[in-house]
Design a protein around this motif. Structure first.
Motif, PDB file in Angstrom:
ATOM      1  N   ASP A   1      -8.187   0.922  12.177  1.00 31.77           N
ATOM      2  CA  ASP A   1      -6.755   1.030  11.961  1.00 31.77           C
ATOM      3  C   ASP A   1      -6.339   2.475  11.766  1.00 31.77           C
ATOM      4  O   ASP A   1      -5.182   2.753  11.467  1.00 31.77           O
ATOM      5  N   GLU A   2      -7.292   3.384  11.898  1.00 32.34           N
ATOM      6  CA  GLU A   2      -6.969   4.793  11.686  1.00 32.34           C
ATOM      7  C   GLU A   2      -6.079   5.270  12.813  1.00 32.34           C
ATOM      8  O   GLU A   2      -6.470   5.257  13.983  1.00 32.34           O
ATOM      9  N   GLU A   3      -4.906   5.749  12.442  1.00 32.70           N
ATOM     10  CA  GLU A   3      -3.906   6.009  13.471  1.00 32.70           C
ATOM     11  C   GLU A   3      -4.288   7.165  14.376  1.00 32.70           C
ATOM     12  O   GLU A   3      -4.024   7.149  15.568  1.00 32.70           O
TER      13      GLU A   3
ATOM     14  N   ASN B   1      -7.235  -3.708  -0.286  1.00 30.94           N
ATOM     15  CA  ASN B   1      -7.264  -2.555   0.610  1.00 30.94           C
ATOM     16  C   ASN B   1      -8.609  -2.485   1.336  1.00 30.94           C
ATOM     17  O   ASN B   1      -9.340  -1.505   1.252  1.00 30.94           O
TER      18      ASN B   1
ATOM     19  N   ASN C   1     -10.474  -2.442   4.841  1.00 33.13           N
ATOM     20  CA  ASN C   1     -10.282  -2.234   6.270  1.00 33.13           C
ATOM     21  C   ASN C   1     -11.543  -2.633   7.023  1.00 33.13           C
ATOM     22  O   ASN C   1     -12.282  -1.810   7.531  1.00 33.13           O
TER      23      ASN C   1
ATOM     24  N   THR D   1      -2.998  -5.903   8.327  1.00 33.14           N
ATOM     25  CA  THR D   1      -4.013  -5.126   7.631  1.00 33.14           C
ATOM     26  C   THR D   1      -3.286  -4.119   6.738  1.00 33.14           C
ATOM     27  O   THR D   1      -2.079  -3.929   6.877  1.00 33.14           O
ATOM     28  N   PRO D   2      -4.020  -3.462   5.828  1.00 33.77           N
ATOM     29  CA  PRO D   2      -3.333  -2.523   4.937  1.00 33.77           C
ATOM     30  C   PRO D   2      -2.526  -1.469   5.695  1.00 33.77           C
ATOM     31  O   PRO D   2      -1.545  -0.959   5.175  1.00 33.77           O
ATOM     32  N   LYS D   3      -2.930  -1.152   6.902  1.00 34.33           N
ATOM     33  CA  LYS D   3      -2.205  -0.114   7.641  1.00 34.33           C
ATOM     34  C   LYS D   3      -1.293  -0.680   8.722  1.00 34.33           C
ATOM     35  O   LYS D   3      -0.649   0.077   9.443  1.00 34.33           O
ATOM     36  N   ARG D   4      -1.248  -1.976   8.865  1.00 32.73           N
ATOM     37  CA  ARG D   4      -0.592  -2.536  10.048  1.00 32.73           C
ATOM     38  C   ARG D   4       0.345  -3.685   9.682  1.00 32.73           C
ATOM     39  O   ARG D   4      -0.104  -4.737   9.234  1.00 32.73           O
TER      40      ARG D   4
ATOM     41  N   PHE E   1       0.863  -1.184   0.000  1.00 30.56           N
ATOM     42  CA  PHE E   1       0.000   0.000   0.000  1.00 30.56           C
ATOM     43  C   PHE E   1       0.905   1.242   0.000  1.00 30.56           C
ATOM     44  O   PHE E   1       1.750   1.348  -0.874  1.00 30.56           O
ATOM     45  N   ASP E   2       0.812   2.114   1.000  1.00 27.89           N
ATOM     46  CA  ASP E   2       1.672   3.304   0.964  1.00 27.89           C
ATOM     47  C   ASP E   2       2.993   3.082   1.695  1.00 27.89           C
ATOM     48  O   ASP E   2       3.750   4.018   1.909  1.00 27.89           O
ATOM     49  N   LYS E   3       3.281   1.839   2.097  1.00 23.13           N
ATOM     50  CA  LYS E   3       4.523   1.556   2.829  1.00 23.13           C
ATOM     51  C   LYS E   3       5.392   0.564   2.058  1.00 23.13           C
ATOM     52  O   LYS E   3       5.114   0.214   0.919  1.00 23.13           O
TER      53      LYS E   3
END
Lengths: 598, 598
Positions: free
Chosen positions: B237-239, B364, B366, B592-595, A328-330
């Motif tokens: 997952d929203e930081e 993507n 969430n 997850t996409p952010k984690r 994704f963005d990382k």
């Protein structure tokens, strides 16, 4: 049922036509004249003849007519017989599988590994690979039928005079099935007069009554089963070399003796035949069973399974040799080992954990010992008094595998050794394992090893040739192919290795070896964050760099007991136990820098 | 031994000084005057006094001197007693663990799960997490000691007058140990007068005689154990949202009742405490056991384990949602499923195979139902007559898991339900499974489902809300939370799904559901290369595109029997069996996409 019927990629041999019987040459009769029609008298054009001559001619004509009548009778009889035969009384008993063609409901479904005296004379059903078919005359066909696990039996189909259950057409059709097609066969189990050579079931044979083609193989295989079962000597991944070799292979369908073995690349390009070889099936069975034994042993010792992630956010064991990918963005990395996660499990309150899963190394090493993806058998445990508690578990676990695999896979091991002969793998009784310190190993190498290793040092890691030379020395001296080197020098171990408090030049870390090749690496880890951070600095690493900081923080979150563990390379254990020429042969789908398919 | 001694990250409470006893206030004596020294006679400066008065004064002085002498005596005695006490007769019995401080060699090493009547009165050794310590007065301290698997016991240390085995200093020191430190304790097992509340071992307690600090926790935990054991409601997952929540959490150390639960992000940022919670340990145990049951069942049915690769050379199941990475001079992909490789195993002569391993989706999404890496339990098998043979195995395998997990993990399931209450998971007896066709399911939804689903169609795949609504209808009508939808429409299945020969609008493919959510997808595959290629074209895919060609070629290499299989999502089975609010709770390290950390 209809939905089970496969269509055939390769047109099957044409069935015997149902209405027009194949033309059979008529029995020889006098040229041109058809029997039943009297031949005109010779010299008929107004010639004068005597009564005696006329009588004689009449008798002759009668005689010939009688002869012709008899010939016609015979021809008719034979034509009738031929017509009966070409009607094909067996036509329901063979051909491509279809809803109309059924195995008798009372046929016993059989697997070759279970066949016994109780089946003799019984009608059975067998679903198998036809690995060979050979006609004997026009009425008889011999086939070899194979099931998973290198089980094979001879089948015979013989046409009877009445053409049922087997007709000449049926025998001929069976004889034309391409090797490696999948067939469904009905037959009667019989005992052959002499044991059948070349089949693993030699005391029984199958008298075929029905044979249906379930899935056809192509007329020409990319690699024959016999070729697939030969030892491989060329493990090069160089494509050019391979493509030449491959061409040689493609031409060698007829299987003369002494033909060169196929390369590993040819095997992988023909993965289906590669996997069908009894050799590869035996290796796969041994591997699966070793993995099972590993889990069995650790579960019996109170270990709990967990699953470390493959996708990780930081390359905790250093940036070299790690695969990176956009996430994704990382950026994400593929785990090089579950080390970090095993330790989180211990920090998270588990006493003993293990995992079995893939690990990745982006190492551009094209050797028979390396792969970019392999299976790690990892474990980690709380230490009570001494880190040798961990070493005890690791050694006993491997001894459990070695002891039990011999029993559970005796047949498979023998099969592999018949292709890749090797010396018996020697290992000690539990409690009698050979443990040398690294320094003792180096001393042995200096004093009794080859000339070139007279100057090996106690503070430098060993090279592969040194390891192999030491393996030979240990075998000679201690009679074992399985042993441990303990107390590796500090310089040869990563930052998380616990130093020996009695001698900080060495660590509480060890490697385990099979036939002089490392199969397991492990040791005690530093569990105190202050000590860990200091050690990281000593190693010249920034303790705040990505991955490292997160690692140290784990030990800051709450008190973590002393612990240690190890990681076993399953591919290597399988390969070196069997003394295979390459670890690639032990993998299900070997991954090398040049190879991602299949 | 020395090499086991951890150093302490947090300075431990200072030991009592060994030479200088702590100053204890001397008993009160008349101000300024020291006992034993007679006070000077009042009015000494040349004053004339009577003899009577002098005698009286003398008597008084004597009396006071006597009084002072007694006070001095008492003071000396008390000073001696205090000195004895501050010498700390228990000083070898507590403090940071060190080589000099040893548990008695005859102490029985104990685990709380095994504690019983036979231990009463015996000296035991326990290595455990100190999860709480509370002083009662100056001489007594109560602790809760915890072992893996939610086992806890009360420990009591009471200072005796002679200060051995427990001194006041020792009690005070134990009381100052930070929660979640790891301690080594020696004690005597006793039976409390009334069962201990709040410990899972309530009929026994431990009278502590030694207590050593093995690894200290920080003074302030990022998340307390009690907080870690609360139900999570925020899975975002929203930081930004998380960091606010996290602050709230950091402040809530004192644990008043009714404090909001921590978010999933706070849990993951405090992974050590997250994993120490009895809740997460119970979920992990259930997951590991379900995986074991899966393997057990399939092995018992003749399935052989194999390992599909993660790194693949082509995205065979379509380019969307696939992770790509640079691979030396090529590009590699992470496998979205082992489908291709399971089929190679069957083509390669295996009758039945299974695998358990990671699969990857670059999706993507969430949601609490999605992860980018999860564990696939996959199987594939030869079909003899009908693809429902495969469905039988899949359903029976899951029923085996459901039946046995209730027995093997009854305690763990109860623990999870105490945090996340839910209705019992209903499932049928073997042979009584509920199988609806997709069309029957749609009909049920149209006829008995919510208003909004009155127009669902038989040729379109279901949405998640439709699936859930159908799950509720099936539970009501058939009394089960586990059921199958068979014969999915052709449009909802990939190119390799075998069409139903009786009705090509549908496929021989199915999904299995738990509580209205899909946990397994599978079906019969096309095993004939001609049929497969035609189907690929019909689906608008180029049969020569990368990945697709290699796939079809497998079936061209040799005859491949009819086969089918399925893939079970382990994370989902665990999560929906327990009715957890998110699949992330069932994973060891949710991705997850952010984690990607930890």
């Amino acid at each position: 049922m209809a939905d089970q019927q496969p269509t055939n990629p390769v047109p099957p041999p044409a069935e015997a036509p149902k209405t027009e019987p194949a033309a059979t040459p008529a029995p020889a009769v006098p040229d041109g004249t058809l029997a039943g029609t009297p031949a005109p008298a010779p010299g008929g054009e107004g010639a004068t003849i005597s009564k005696k001559a006329a009588k004689k001619a009449e008798a002759k004509a009668k005689k010939e007519a009688e002869k012709a009548r008899r010939a016609a009778e015979l021809a008719a009889k034979q034509a009738a017989a031929n017509a009966a035969q070409s009607e094909d009384n067996a036509k329901e008993n063979y051909g491509p599988e279809s809803p109309e063609k059924q195995i008798s409901p009372d046929a016993i479904e059989i697997h070759l590994k279970d066949i016994g005296e109780e089946h003799v004379g019984k009608t059975v059903e067998l679903r198998a690979w036809l690995q060979n078919a050979r006609m004997q005359g026009a009425k008889m066909v011999f086939v070899e039928l194979r099931e998973e696990g290198n089980w094979s039996i001879q089948g015979i189909a013989t046409a009877s005079p009445e053409g049922n259950p087997v007709s000449r057409q049926m025998a001929k059709w069976i004889g034309s099935i391409n090797p490696e097609s999948f067939v469904v066969v009905e037959g009667t189990v019989a005992k052959p007069a002499v044991p059948v050579k070349g089949c693993t079931v030699s005391n029984y044979e199958l008298h075929i009554t029905k044979c249906y083609l379930h899935a056809a193989a192509p007329a020409m295989l990319g690699m024959t089963l016999a070729a697939a079962n030969r030892p491989i000597t060329n493990f090069s991944d160089e494509e050019q070399q391979a493509s030449v070799e491959q061409k040689v292979e493609k031409l060698s369908i007829s299987e003369p003796a002494g033909i060169p073995a196929a390369s590993m690349l040819t095997h992988l390009d023909n993965i289906v035949m590669h996997k069908r070889s009894p050799l590869q099936q035996a290796i796969a069975d041994i591997r699966a069973e070793m993995k099972q034994l590993y889990r069995e042993y650790l579960r019996s010792q109170g270990f709990k399974e967990f699953e470390p992630p493959c996708l990780i956010g930081a390359a905790s064991e250093g940036g070299a040799n790690v695969f990176r990918l956009p996430y994704f963005d990382k950026e994400a990395y593929l785990a090089q080992s579950p080390q970090f996660y095993k330790q989180i499990e211990i920090a998270g309150g588990r006493k003993r954990v293990f995992s079995c899963g893939p690990v990745f190394r982006a190492e551009n090493s094209n050797t028979p010992r390396h792969m970019t993806e392999f299976t790690g058998l990892d474990m980690e445990m709380e230490i009570k008094k001494d880190y040798h508690e961990v070493l005890d578990v690791l050694e006993n676990c491997l001894l459990y595998i070695f002891r039990n695999i011999k029993e559970r896979c005796a047949k498979e091991i023998a099969l592999v050794r018949s292709v890749y002969p090797c010396e018996e793998f020697l290992f000690p009784e539990p409690g009698k394992t050979v443990r040398l310190t690294f320094a003792e190993g180096q001393k042995l190498l200096r004093e009794e090893g080859p000339e070139e290793f007279r100057n090996v040092r106690d503070d430098e890691d060993m090279t592969t040739p040194q390891e192999k030379a030491l393996g030979a020395l240990v075998r000679k001296k201690y009679g074992t192919d399985f042993y441990t080197l303990d107390k590796f020098p500090e310089s040869a171990r990563p930052f998380y290795a616990k130093e020996d408090p009695a001698n900080p030049k060495v660590t509480n870390a060890y490697d385990l070896f099979m036939r002089g090749q490392e199969i397991c690496s492990g040791g005690q880890r530093i569990n105190d964050p202050v000590e860990l951070e200091a050690r990281i600095r000593t190693k010249g690493i920034d303790p705040n760099s990505p991955g490292i900081k997160e690692y140290v923080d784990i030990f800051r979150q709450a008190g973590v007991p002393a612990h240690g563990g190890g990681g076993i390379g399953l591919d290597r254990v399988v390969a070196w136990y069997l003394n295979l020429p390459s670890v690639h042969l032990a993998a299900y789908y070997p991954r090398t820098p040049k190879r991602l398919l299949p």
